[in-house]
Design a protein around this motif. Structure first.
Motif, PDB file in Angstrom:
ATOM      1  N   THR A 122      -2.111   3.651   8.096  1.00 31.40           N
ATOM      2  CA  THR A 122      -1.770   2.265   7.728  1.00 31.40           C
ATOM      3  C   THR A 122      -0.992   1.555   8.818  1.00 31.40           C
ATOM      4  N   ASN A 123      -0.521   2.267   9.835  1.00 35.05           N
ATOM      5  CA  ASN A 123       0.131   1.674  11.001  1.00 35.05           C
ATOM      6  C   ASN A 123       1.342   0.809  10.632  1.00 35.05           C
ATOM      7  N   CYS A 124       2.044   1.191   9.586  1.00 32.92           N
ATOM      8  CA  CYS A 124       3.267   0.482   9.184  1.00 32.92           C
ATOM      9  C   CYS A 124       3.000  -1.000   8.923  1.00 32.92           C
ATOM     10  N   SER A 125       1.811  -1.326   8.481  1.00 29.73           N
ATOM     11  CA  SER A 125       1.467  -2.723   8.209  1.00 29.73           C
ATOM     12  C   SER A 125       0.942  -2.835   6.790  1.00 29.73           C
ATOM     13  N   GLY A 126       1.506  -3.773   6.041  1.00 31.47           N
ATOM     14  CA  GLY A 126       1.024  -3.972   4.687  1.00 31.47           C
ATOM     15  C   GLY A 126      -0.389  -4.496   4.650  1.00 31.47           C
ATOM     16  N   PHE A 127      -0.720  -5.420   5.556  1.00 30.60           N
ATOM     17  CA  PHE A 127      -2.066  -5.980   5.579  1.00 30.60           C
ATOM     18  C   PHE A 127      -3.090  -4.932   5.991  1.00 30.60           C
ATOM     19  N   LEU A 128      -2.831  -4.260   7.141  1.00 33.73           N
ATOM     20  CA  LEU A 128      -3.769  -3.248   7.610  1.00 33.73           C
ATOM     21  C   LEU A 128      -3.860  -2.101   6.610  1.00 33.73           C
ATOM     22  N   GLY A 129      -2.750  -1.762   5.994  1.00 28.35           N
ATOM     23  CA  GLY A 129      -2.775  -0.684   5.010  1.00 28.35           C
ATOM     24  C   GLY A 129      -3.659  -1.021   3.833  1.00 28.35           C
ATOM     25  N   THR A 130      -3.655  -2.270   3.416  1.00 28.24           N
ATOM     26  CA  THR A 130      -4.508  -2.675   2.300  1.00 28.24           C
ATOM     27  C   THR A 130      -5.980  -2.580   2.690  1.00 28.24           C
ATOM     28  N   ILE A 131      -6.293  -3.035   3.902  1.00 28.63           N
ATOM     29  CA  ILE A 131      -7.687  -2.945   4.372  1.00 28.63           C
ATOM     30  C   ILE A 131      -8.127  -1.493   4.473  1.00 28.63           C
ATOM     31  N   GLU A 132      -7.253  -0.641   5.003  1.00 30.99           N
ATOM     32  CA  GLU A 132      -7.584   0.778   5.137  1.00 30.99           C
ATOM     33  C   GLU A 132      -7.797   1.410   3.762  1.00 30.99           C
ATOM     34  N   ALA A 133      -7.028   0.981   2.792  1.00 30.28           N
ATOM     35  CA  ALA A 133      -7.189   1.535   1.441  1.00 30.28           C
ATOM     36  C   ALA A 133      -8.527   1.144   0.843  1.00 30.28           C
ATOM     37  N   LEU A 134      -8.949  -0.094   1.061  1.00 29.59           N
ATOM     38  CA  LEU A 134     -10.244  -0.529   0.538  1.00 29.59           C
ATOM     39  C   LEU A 134     -11.388   0.223   1.221  1.00 29.59           C
ATOM     40  N   GLN A 135     -11.249   0.416   2.520  1.00 33.46           N
ATOM     41  CA  GLN A 135     -12.269   1.189   3.230  1.00 33.46           C
ATOM     42  C   GLN A 135     -12.314   2.630   2.748  1.00 33.46           C
ATOM     43  N   LEU A 136     -11.154   3.161   2.406  1.00 33.50           N
ATOM     44  CA  LEU A 136     -11.098   4.540   1.919  1.00 33.50           C
ATOM     45  C   LEU A 136     -11.849   4.674   0.601  1.00 33.50           C
ATOM     46  N   MET A 137     -11.748   3.654  -0.241  1.00 33.85           N
ATOM     47  CA  MET A 137     -12.418   3.734  -1.541  1.00 33.85           C
ATOM     48  C   MET A 137     -13.920   3.579  -1.429  1.00 33.85           C
ATOM     49  N   GLU A 138     -14.390   3.081  -0.317  1.00 37.77           N
ATOM     50  CA  GLU A 138     -15.849   2.997  -0.123  1.00 37.77           C
ATOM     51  C   GLU A 138     -16.461   4.379   0.045  1.00 37.77           C
ATOM     52  N   ASN A 139     -15.634   5.375   0.364  1.00 41.51           N
ATOM     53  CA  ASN A 139     -16.139   6.733   0.604  1.00 41.51           C
ATOM     54  C   ASN A 139     -16.295   7.540  -0.683  1.00 41.51           C
ATOM     55  N   GLU A 140     -16.163   6.887  -1.844  1.00 45.98           N
ATOM     56  CA  GLU A 140     -16.336   7.534  -3.148  1.00 45.98           C
ATOM     57  C   GLU A 140     -15.407   8.736  -3.308  1.00 45.98           C
ATOM     58  N   VAL A 141     -14.128   8.477  -3.075  1.00 48.41           N
ATOM     59  CA  VAL A 141     -13.119   9.515  -3.277  1.00 48.41           C
ATOM     60  C   VAL A 141     -12.732   9.545  -4.747  1.00 48.41           C
ATOM     61  N   VAL A 142     -12.401  10.754  -5.263  1.00 49.79           N
ATOM     62  CA  VAL A 142     -12.044  10.898  -6.679  1.00 49.79           C
ATOM     63  C   VAL A 142     -10.538  10.682  -6.903  1.00 49.79           C
ATOM     64  N   ALA A 143      -9.757  10.658  -5.834  1.00 48.06           N
ATOM     65  CA  ALA A 143      -8.318  10.400  -5.924  1.00 48.06           C
ATOM     66  C   ALA A 143      -7.811  10.044  -4.540  1.00 48.06           C
ATOM     67  N   ILE A 144      -6.691   9.366  -4.495  1.00 47.86           N
ATOM     68  CA  ILE A 144      -6.075   8.978  -3.224  1.00 47.86           C
ATOM     69  C   ILE A 144      -4.623   9.429  -3.236  1.00 47.86           C
ATOM     70  N   LEU A 145      -4.224  10.118  -2.166  1.00 52.83           N
ATOM     71  CA  LEU A 145      -2.834  10.510  -1.986  1.00 52.83           C
ATOM     72  C   LEU A 145      -2.131   9.410  -1.196  1.00 52.83           C
ATOM     73  N   GLY A 146      -1.167   8.774  -1.812  1.00 50.10           N
ATOM     74  CA  GLY A 146      -0.484   7.660  -1.169  1.00 50.10           C
ATOM     75  C   GLY A 146      -0.613   6.422  -2.038  1.00 50.10           C
ATOM     76  N   PRO A 147      -0.314   5.272  -1.477  1.00 52.42           N
ATOM     77  CA  PRO A 147       0.112   5.054  -0.105  1.00 52.42           C
ATOM     78  C   PRO A 147       1.584   5.405   0.103  1.00 52.42           C
ATOM     79  N   GLN A 148       1.982   5.475   1.377  1.00 53.40           N
ATOM     80  CA  GLN A 148       3.366   5.761   1.720  1.00 53.40           C
ATOM     81  C   GLN A 148       4.252   4.553   1.465  1.00 53.40           C
ATOM     82  N   SER A 149       3.733   3.372   1.662  1.00 54.37           N
ATOM     83  CA  SER A 149       4.505   2.137   1.533  1.00 54.37           C
ATOM     84  C   SER A 149       4.436   1.593   0.111  1.00 54.37           C
TER      85      SER A 149
END
Length: 923
Positions: free
Chosen positions: A73-100
């Motif tokens: 997430t590079n210590c950025s709220g905006f980039l972290g949100t984008i990274e989270a959305l991209q992560l969910m495109e990979n059909e994950v069954v759970a997400i560990l995080g976010p740190q922020s």
């Protein structure tokens, strides 16, 4: 192809397809954190170790491989949100995080929409526990709600009342500060100042914020910032001289994470934080943890392990166990398109790529029902979706290391015992049972700092002073530099001079000086921060203590009643007034009664009580009344007579002494000119009552004593008191005045014709008012006690208030009640009982004597002389007249006759030849 071979082919294909659908070869989960951060470095290594351990364990996932897709997430709220959305495109069954916590506020809503459990091992913002982010947001670490409760208990334990919160101005910092404020308010403490530091602030910005902090009264600082920039705060504080004596620094667990991330913190870092109290999430010391730490040190050389790394490791295993149960129960991992996202037309963002986890609710249930022993201890969720048994270690930075001074848990509060040992015990977590080891504070001191100083920001205390129109010896305006003078001002100035620090202040008059101001309004202005304090003759009442804090009372006060008095007029018959008419009558009857009783008891044996009837009647009257002056000439010779006379003389002594005291009081003491004699008569009367304008006496009379407001008359000056009391209720004046004792003492010193009636009916005192939780009130209370002990308080009192005028002893009753029968009923009862007992004994003795005397007369066979016939008859008593005749004879005469007859009887018995024992001479 025949029908049977077709069925066999279908069965064979099903055995190949169904297992592959139910047990996938790979299961994907996501991880969202900042790689290059204090928490991220430890978490990344821990997640990689956990993934390897899960995939190496054949008991978990039944052969499926666990893939963890990590995003930075590079210590950025905006980039972290984008990274989270991209992560969910990979059909994950759970997400560990976010740190922020900031990213978690956004992504939690996405997780709820897509049914993907979000397990954060580092987002501690308490607001994330609200229903808005449930059910798919789970926290696999402790919420800052518990950490702030621990901080509040520490502040309360050391007796501080206010703190300054230094926090990062983001969701994490603001949420923690709000939770801290709630925890402090629950213990009647507060945050006096909030210093928000922007994320990524430079040294100059931090120094500017700390300069403002240093201008505040409170010296107790709670620091809740990001781990990666937190040490800059202490570097700036060190440069500003804020790490020395008198300062208190309480730091949340971010600092413990920073220190744990270093294999060995350098001396430069440790020098910055000497004396600081640090909280760290408690992890139980188990064999599993020790084994993991040993492996960590071998695998991750150069990377420190903090508690967030441990929680990240357990989060991977928590997810793996849940997936394993999910698959073993026959559930299938499948995703589908979300119709809500497909309808987003006109947007360049491809929301349709986000898939809905079809069985996400079942996966969430498996996670919430998990229960296992991890490296952090028991991993189990409570009903609030928080981990059970929240606990923190309390550390003290001293020298080159960390000192454990205690623990905090929501079960035992502050304690020196390890939380695991007290979970199953019934404990009282009240402050009285809290315990911690000693602390080495900044400046290398062991005494607990006071926690506050007078603000060094040039602010002068604006002190409200009532501008009185009367009793100016207490407070009055003058031309001195202070602008005011009086008893109360001198007490305040003397107390301030005893404080160990300077207190700049300025007196501000409250009121117009034409009439006394309303003191309730003055106190309310202090509560509303219009005034920094109020100094004057301010009575400490219950309602006022609810909105302000008072110092120790510097003088006693209480409401008293003043009424006019006049000299009692004497008259010719004043000597009769001490006793009531009934009392005089009873006394006369008892004089005659006692005289008659003594005559009866003495008549047979005492010649002074014998003679003609007229003489005996005179003797009875003279004897009884002469005992009043102890001048009786007749002697008593019988035992019963002396007994009765002794009791009666005691009664006479009490009566004469009471009469003398009452008559003296009636002839010399003043009496009230009205019927007001005390509080009871004040309430029952309907006469007007005066009170001083601005005094709390008005509300007290109406609210506490239920006296109608129509009876109350407002008075301004002592001259009004005297004038209205002189007039009295019949001429438009008042029957009494109700005011506080110090004012009344000053008033009576120059007005001797008025008196205090009855005792004080309230107990209070005068004090100085300060805003709630003001530490200055406590220090001034100590100073006032010092003034009282060294005698300065009395000297100030004598300077302003001592009077040498007339005596005002008004606390005693000045209108004595006339003495009635009820006052002496016990004495009369004792005397009456004594007389009756004596008469009964006398009667029994007479009857016994007469019975004996009568028996001797009957047995006599010789003829009696004529003189004795009148005494003795041949038969027993036949009339009252005979008994009275016997009683009237002298005692000596009766005894003489009985003795002579007894002798003759004995002589006759010895010479009778037929008597028993006699003998006959032989012829």
């Amino acid at each position: 192809m025949g029908f049977v071979p077709l069925l066999l082919l279908l069965f064979f294909l099903s055995t190949l397809v169904i297992p592959s659908m139910a047990q996938p070869s790979r299961v994907k989960i996501g991880a969202l954190f900042t790689y290059n951060s204090t928490i991220g470095r430890s978490a990344k290594a821990a997640i990689e170790m956990a993934m390897a351990d899960v995939n190496a364990d054949p008991r978990v996932l039944n052969g499926s491989h666990l893939d963890v897709i990590m995003q930075d997430t590079n210590c950025s709220g905006f980039l972290g949100t984008i990274e989270a959305l991209q992560l969910m495109e990979n059909e994950v069954v759970a997400i560990l995080g976010p740190q922020s916590s900031e990213i978690a506020h956004i992504i939690a809503n996405v997780a709820n929409e897509l049914n993907v459990p979000l397990l954060s091992f580092a987002a501690t913002d308490p607001t994330l526990s609200s229903l808005q982010y449930r059910p798919f947001f789970l926290r696999t670490t402790q919420s800052d709600q518990f950490q702030m409760s621990a901080v509040a208990d520490i502040v309360s334990y050391f007796g501080w009342r206010e703190v300054v919160s230094i926090f990062t101005d983001n969701d994490y910092g603001r949420g923690g500060t709000v939770s801290l404020g709630d925890a402090l308010n629950g213990k009647r403490m507060k945050i006096s100042y909030k210093a928000a530091i922007p994320p990524g602030a430079n040294q100059d910005r931090i120094s500017d914020a700390l300069v403002q902090v240093n201008l505040m009264e409170s010296r107790v600082y709670v620091v809740h910032v990001n781990p990666d920039s937190g040490l800059e705060i202490f570097r700036a504080a060190k440069n500003l001289g804020m790490m020395g004596n008198g300062y208190v620094w309480i730091v949340t667990d971010w600092l413990a994470s920073v220190l744990d991330s270093y294999l060995q913190p350098g001396s430069e870092i440790m020098d910055l934080i000497q004396g600081v109290l640090v909280l760290r999430q408690h992890v139980s010391d188990s064999n599993l943890k020790r084994s993991f730490v040993s492996r960590w040190n071998k695998v991750n050389a150069g990377i420190g392990l903090n508690t967030y790394g441990l929680y990240a490791y357990d989060s991977v295993w928590l997810t793996a166990y849940a997936i394993d149960r999910f698959l073993r129960e026959g559930d299938i991992i499948a995703f589908s398109s979300d119709s809500k996202l497909n309808n987003t037309t006109g947007s360049a963002i491809n929301f349709s790529s986000l898939k809905l986890f079809n069985r996400g609710e079942k996966m969430l249930k498996q996670i919430l029902n998990s229960k296992f022993m991890g490296v952090t201890g028991d991993v189990q969720f409570g009903q609030d979706q928080n981990l059970i048994h929240p606990a923190y270690e309390i550390l003290n930075i001293a020298g080159t290391g960390l000192r454990h001074i205690g623990f905090w848990s929501n079960h035992s509060g502050l304690s020196t015992a390890v939380p695991e040992k007290v979970y199953n015990k019934t404990l009282n977590s009240s402050n009285a049972n809290h315990q911690l080891y000693s602390v080495i504070w900044p400046g290398q001191i062991t005494d607990t700092p006071r926690g506050w100083v007078f603000p060094n920001n040039g602010k002068i205390l604006r002190i409200g002073v009532p501008y009185r129109a009367s009793y100016k010896e207490f407070l009055t305006k003058d031309n001195s530099p202070d602008g005011v003078q009086g008893y109360c001002i001198d007490v305040f100035k003397a107390a301030v001079n005893l404080l160990p620090y300077p207190v700049p202040y300025k007196f501000t008059l409250f009121g117009d000086g034409k009439e006394n101001p309303n003191y309730n309004e003055l106190v309310q202005n202090v509560a509303n921060n219009v005034f920094s304090a109020a100094v004057g003759d301010i009575t400490i009442t219950t309602n006022r203590t609810r909105i302000v804090d008072f110092t120790q009372p510097y003088t006693e006060s209480g409401l008293v009643i003043v009424a006019p008095v006049k000299e009692r007029d004497s008259n010719a018959w004043a000597f009769l007034k001490p006793f009531t008419v009934e009392m005089w009558g009873i006394m006369g009857l008892f004089f005659i009664f006692v005289g008659a009783v003594v005559w009866i008891l003495e008549h047979r044996s005492n010649t002074e009580f014998r003679g003609p009837p007229r003489q005996q009647l005179i003797t009875i009257c003279w004897f009884s009344f002469s005992t009043m002056f102890f001048a009786h000439r007749e002697n008593t010779v019988s035992t019963l007579g002396r007994f009765v006379l002794l009791v009666w003389l005691f009664v006479v002594l009490i009566l004469t002494q009471s009469y003398t005291a009452s008559l003296t009081s009636m002839l010399t003491v003043q009496q009230l000119s009205t019927g007001i004699q005390g509080l009871d008569s004040l309430r029952s009367s309907s006469d007007p009552i005066g009170y001083q304008v601005g005094s709390f006496a008005r509300n007290y009379l109406i609210e506490e004593l239920d006296i109608p407001e129509s009876r109350l008359v407002q008075l301004d000056t002592p001259e009004d008191y005297a004038r209205m009391l002189d007039l009295g209720p019949k001429k438009g004046g008042v029957a009494a005045v109700v005011d506080e004792l110090p004012y009344i003492e000053s008033f009576l010193s120059n007005n001797c014709k008025f008196q205090i009636v009855g005792p004080e009916f309230t107990k209070s005192g005068w004090g100085f008012a300060f805003p709630r939780d003001s530490p200055l009130a406590m220090d001034l209370s100590t100073a006032i006690l010092t003034l009282s002990e060294n005698g300065d308080l009395q000297r100030i009192h004598d300077k302003w208030l001592t009077r040498t005028s007339c005596d005002t002893q008004g606390e005693t009753e000045i209108d004595s009640n006339r003495l009635s029968i009820g006052s002496f009923s016990g004495l009369f009862l004792i005397c009456g009982v004594a007389c009756i007992i004596a008469l009964l004994i006398f009667a029994l003795r007479i009857l016994c004597q007469y019975s004996k005397y009568s028996s001797q007369v009957v047995e006599e066979n010789v003829e009696l002389p004529v003189m004795e016939r009148s005494i003795r008859r041949p038969t027993r008593l036949t009339s009252i007249k005979d008994l009275l005749s016997f009683v009237d004879k002298k005692e000596e005469e009766i005894k003489s006759v009985m003795k002579r007859k007894s002798s003759e009887k004995d002589k006759s018995h010895r010479t009778d030849p037929c008597s028993e024992g006699g003998s006959v001479s032989p012829t």
